[in-house]
Design a protein around this motif. Structure first.
Motif, mmCIF file in Angstrom:
data_model
loop_
_atom_site.group_PDB
_atom_site.id
_atom_site.type_symbol
_atom_site.label_atom_id
_atom_site.label_comp_id
_atom_site.label_asym_id
_atom_site.label_seq_id
_atom_site.Cartn_x
_atom_site.Cartn_y
_atom_site.Cartn_z
ATOM 1 N N VAL A 167 51.004 3.285 -64.410
ATOM 2 C CA VAL A 167 52.253 3.570 -65.123
ATOM 3 C C VAL A 167 52.254 5.015 -65.623
ATOM 4 N N ALA A 168 51.138 5.441 -66.240
ATOM 5 C CA ALA A 168 51.053 6.797 -66.791
ATOM 6 C C ALA A 168 51.203 7.849 -65.696
ATOM 7 N N ALA A 169 50.610 7.613 -64.534
ATOM 8 C CA ALA A 169 50.723 8.575 -63.431
ATOM 9 C C ALA A 169 52.169 8.690 -62.955
ATOM 10 N N GLN A 170 52.853 7.557 -62.844
ATOM 11 C CA GLN A 170 54.255 7.596 -62.426
ATOM 12 C C GLN A 170 55.128 8.264 -63.485
ATOM 13 N N GLN A 171 54.828 8.001 -64.766
ATOM 14 C CA GLN A 171 55.590 8.641 -65.839
ATOM 15 C C GLN A 171 55.368 10.155 -65.832
ATOM 16 N N GLY A 172 54.125 10.575 -65.600
ATOM 17 C CA GLY A 172 53.825 12.006 -65.542
ATOM 18 C C GLY A 172 54.582 12.696 -64.427
ATOM 19 N N LYS A 173 54.622 12.073 -63.250
ATOM 20 C CA LYS A 173 55.381 12.649 -62.134
ATOM 21 C C LYS A 173 56.873 12.694 -62.454
ATOM 22 N N HIS A 174 57.363 11.639 -63.109
ATOM 23 C CA HIS A 174 58.784 11.579 -63.468
ATOM 24 C C HIS A 174 59.147 12.711 -64.433
ATOM 25 N N ILE A 175 58.328 12.902 -65.459
ATOM 26 C CA ILE A 175 58.591 13.968 -66.446
ATOM 27 C C ILE A 175 58.469 15.345 -65.797
ATOM 28 N N GLY A 176 57.453 15.516 -64.939
ATOM 29 C CA GLY A 176 57.291 16.796 -64.244
ATOM 30 C C GLY A 176 58.502 17.141 -63.402
ATOM 31 N N ARG A 177 59.013 16.152 -62.682
ATOM 32 C CA ARG A 177 60.207 16.401 -61.856
ATOM 33 C C ARG A 177 61.433 16.675 -62.723
ATOM 34 N N ALA A 178 61.527 15.941 -63.851
ATOM 35 C CA ALA A 178 62.678 16.139 -64.747
ATOM 36 C C ALA A 178 62.675 17.550 -65.328
ATOM 37 N N LEU A 179 61.509 18.043 -65.711
ATOM 38 C CA LEU A 179 61.417 19.400 -66.255
ATOM 39 C C LEU A 179 61.678 20.453 -65.172
ATOM 40 N N ARG A 180 61.149 20.205 -63.971
ATOM 41 C CA ARG A 180 61.329 21.153 -62.861
ATOM 42 C C ARG A 180 62.789 21.231 -62.419
#
Length: 179
Positions: A24-37
């Motif tokens: 879950v944490a890995a998917q959330q990290g990717k989601h936040i990274g894409r949202a910021l990018r």
């Protein structure tokens, strides 16, 4: 975070309703990274890929989400049972699940140094056994006098002399204020 624009919480700090797991944490990290990018603000959607568990000594269990397609016959060849509401999940037990768990764990390590260190540790444990140190508790028999309170390891419960000294000083100070 609801009500706070541009503020994000991920992992165990997030009240996402998802299990507090690395997946879950890995998917959330990717989601936040894409949202910021990308400058987007879409809600997080968890996609369960499966569960793996190492049971030790070359044994494990796995339940994985497997898409249907041309390569799905491989799961039938290795004797994996189809489970889940749509039959889209496969189970593995024993050595194949253990190998799958170890290989996934190994690939998630970021540096070559970490991978080599872990590989050496696994080989050392395989050939020489685990280096396990177990604490030895030396207990006295618990024989309590009727007026004593006893801790679990057989030593009577006594206050420190310092605590007694401080309490006596406090009583003396109180008496001197009264007089």
């Amino acid at each position: 975070v609801d009500g706070a624009e541009g503020v994000y919480a991920i992992g165990d700090a997030a009240l996402s309703g998802c299990a507090p797991t690395a997946q879950v944490a890995a998917q959330q990290g990717k989601h936040i990274g894409r949202a910021l990018r990308d400058g987007t603000d879409t809600p997080f959607e968890y996609k369960h890929a499966g569960s793996l568990c190492c049971l030790g000594s070359g044994n494990g269990i796995a339940q994985l989400l497997v898409p249907s397609g041309p390569g799905s016959f491989v799961w039938d060849l290795i004797g994996s049972d189809a489970v889940g509401p749509n039959g889209d999940q496969r189970t593995l037990t024993g050595a194949p699940a253990f190998v799958l768990w170890r290989s996934l764990y190994w690939t998630k390590l970021l540096s070559l140094r970490s991978r080599l260190s872990l590989s050496a540790d696994w080989m050392k444990a395989r050939f020489a056994g685990r280096d396990v140190v177990e604490p030895v508790l030396q207990r006295k028999p618990t024989i309590a006098q009727p007026h004593e309170r006893v801790e679990s390891f057989g030593t009577s419960l006594r206050r420190s002399r310092t605590v007694k000294f401080v309490q006596e000083k406090a009583k003396d100070a109180t008496r001197s204020k009264i007089l």
